[in-house]
Write an enzyme that holds these catalytic residues in place. Structure first.
Site, PDB file in Angstrom:
ATOM      1  N   GLY A  12     -14.539  10.093  -6.581  1.00 40.20           N
ATOM      2  CA  GLY A  12     -14.741  10.541  -5.420  1.00 40.20           C
ATOM      3  C   GLY A  12     -16.043  11.165  -5.159  1.00 40.20           C
ATOM      4  N   LEU A  14     -15.733  11.312  -2.246  1.00 43.24           N
ATOM      5  CA  LEU A  14     -16.127  12.655  -1.242  1.00 43.24           C
ATOM      6  C   LEU A  14     -17.351  14.085  -1.274  1.00 43.24           C
ATOM      7  CD1 LEU A  14     -12.585  12.413  -0.240  1.00 43.24           C
ATOM      8  CD2 LEU A  14     -14.641  11.375   0.987  1.00 43.24           C
ATOM      9  N   GLY A  15     -17.770  13.507  -3.080  1.00 47.01           N
ATOM     10  CA  GLY A  15     -18.014  14.559  -3.401  1.00 47.01           C
ATOM     11  C   GLY A  15     -20.103  14.639  -3.438  1.00 47.01           C
ATOM     12  N   GLN A  16     -20.002  15.165  -4.147  1.00 48.66           N
ATOM     13  CA  GLN A  16     -21.450  14.858  -4.305  1.00 48.66           C
ATOM     14  C   GLN A  16     -22.405  13.669  -3.945  1.00 48.66           C
ATOM     15  OE1 GLN A  16     -24.350  17.393  -6.733  1.00 48.66           O
ATOM     16  NE2 GLN A  16     -26.349  17.666  -5.210  1.00 48.66           N
ATOM     17  N   ASP A  56      -5.200   9.326  -6.533  1.00 47.33           N
ATOM     18  CA  ASP A  56      -4.692  10.612  -7.293  1.00 47.33           C
ATOM     19  C   ASP A  56      -5.540  10.025  -8.631  1.00 47.33           C
ATOM     20  OD1 ASP A  56      -5.230  11.928  -9.668  1.00 47.33           O
ATOM     21  OD2 ASP A  56      -2.975  13.132  -9.095  1.00 47.33           O
ATOM     22  N   TYR A 146     -17.012  20.683 -20.751  1.00 49.63           N
ATOM     23  CA  TYR A 146     -17.571  19.368 -19.718  1.00 49.63           C
ATOM     24  C   TYR A 146     -18.044  18.437 -20.795  1.00 49.63           C
ATOM     25  CZ  TYR A 146     -20.840  17.198 -16.109  1.00 49.63           C
ATOM     26  OH  TYR A 146     -21.789  16.225 -15.359  1.00 49.63           O
TER      27      TYR A 146
HETATM   28  C1  AKB Z   1     -23.637  20.507 -14.053  1.00 46.48           C
HETATM   29  O1  AKB Z   1     -24.370  21.415 -14.126  1.00 46.48           O
HETATM   30  O2  AKB Z   1     -22.110  20.367 -14.495  1.00 46.48           O
HETATM   31  C2  AKB Z   1     -23.938  19.222 -13.459  1.00 46.48           C
HETATM   32  C3  AKB Z   1     -23.939  18.324 -14.850  1.00 46.48           C
HETATM   33  C4  AKB Z   1     -25.308  18.509 -15.255  1.00 46.48           C
HETATM   34  O3  AKB Z   1     -23.662  17.569 -15.267  1.00 46.48           O
HETATM   35  N1  AKB Z   1     -25.039  19.197 -12.056  1.00 46.48           N
END
Ligand code: AKB
Length: 321
Positions: A12, A14-16, A56, A146
């Site tokens: 990851g 290339l991510g934030q 990947d 998540y």
């Molecule tokens: C999100 O908003 O999904 C993330 C986090 C708090 O894990 N920035």
């Protein structure tokens, strides 16, 4: 500090977080010791950030081959779908956020990798607990896909540590604010978007309501905290799931008021979408005293320092770009 013979793989990249962590690691360890990976661009080329491998992370055989080929010692496994995107692709979120982590833990168990960093999130907390100053060891009851994936990941880390002695370290990041690489797909990302819109259009419509407070952290502090944790002596660590990190805590209105100190004619409106329910299930502030005690966590940026730095740097970036 680790020796410069350390070989580091960043997923990851290339991510934030990945872009900024990569720069920092290249400065510390030298680009010949850094292998960055992501889904884009050409295979196996050396870039200014180190060797680049198109990878990947769900391809377990390819990941294993790269670990062996470069003799990787440490992995920063950052590839993940964030909260908003995970709600839209729940099964893929589970596959991406959990399975590659288990693959890395397995390789560490076999002795192929010596140390892993993996990001968790304040999304693990969920509903049914007090919102303020949420402690390290409260009941975890995530209300989002998540959050479920991050809680499962934490439990896998803890299991592999206790059962097989795997050295895996983790932080429950709050919302991360930065100007170099845009965030994507998160619930806290309003706090990044707002700066772009304030500078470019002097107005912003927030998808989070006026008075919803969430914990946030400026990227400089997030990178410092990550490296502090990774460099902490193993025997100082008491948490093997994931450490709470609080940073600062503010609402969209408080952030808008702070921005108005620099851009007086900035206007904010509120039009909450599906991410409001996600935010409502998250803590408003976090108690990170265990991280402070175990590995001397500290911060440089509060809301006013962060706002000033964001506006200064984004103004330059947007003027150039
Ligand atoms: C999100 O908003 O999904 C993330 C986090 C708090 O894990 N920035």
């Amino acid at each position: 500090m680790e020796s410069s013979t350390e070989k580091i793989l960043i997923t990851g990249a290339l991510g934030q977080i990945g872009t900024e962590l990569t720069n920092k690691l290249v400065n510390i360890y030298g680009k010949e010791n850094i292998i960055v990976s992501g889904l884009d661009k050409a295979d196996n080329s050396q870039t200014s950030a180190g060797f680049y491998e198109r990878m990947d992370v769900t391809n377990t055989e390819l990941v294993r081959r790269i670990i062996q080929e470069y003799k990787i010692s440490t992995v920063y496994h950052l590839a993940s779908l964030l909260s908003g995107t995970s709600e839209q692709q729940p099964l893929f979120a589970w596959k991406l956020n959990v399975e590659p982590l288990i693959n890395f833990l397995e390789m560490a168990k076999e002795g192929l990798i010596q140390k892993i960093f993996w990001p968790s999130s304040i999304a693990v907390f969920g509903t049914g607990i007090p919102k303020e100053n949420v402690g390290q060891n409260v009941i975890l009851n995530p209300a989002t896909v998540y959050g479920i994936s991050k809680l499962a990941g934490e439990k896998w880390c803890e299991y592999f540590h206790h059962k097989f002695g795997v050295d895996v370290r983790s932080i429950r990041y709050p919302g991360l604010i930065s100007w170099k690489t845009p965030a994507g797909g998160g619930t806290t990302d309003y706090a990044v978007e707002i700066f772009y819109k304030a500078i470019e259009e002097k107005k912003y419509t927030s998808f989070i309501s006026e008075n919803t407070a969430m914990p946030m952290l400026y990227m400089d502090d997030a990178i410092d905290a990550t490296l502090q944790l990774m460099n902490a002596p193993k025997n100082h660590l008491s948490v093997h799931s994931s450490y709470n990190l609080g940073g600062m805590s503010f609402t969209p209105k408080q952030l808008a008021d702070e921005i108005k100190k620099h851009i007086p004619d900035f206007e904010i409106r509120y039009n909450p979408d599906f991410r409001q329910a996600i935010a409502d299930s998250w803590p408003a502030s976090i108690d990170d005293s265990v991280a402070k005690k175990d590995w001397n966590l500290n911060y440089t940026f509060g809301i006013s320092e962060m706002t000033e730095d964001m506006i200064k740097n984004l103004r330059m970036k947007l003027a150039i770009g």
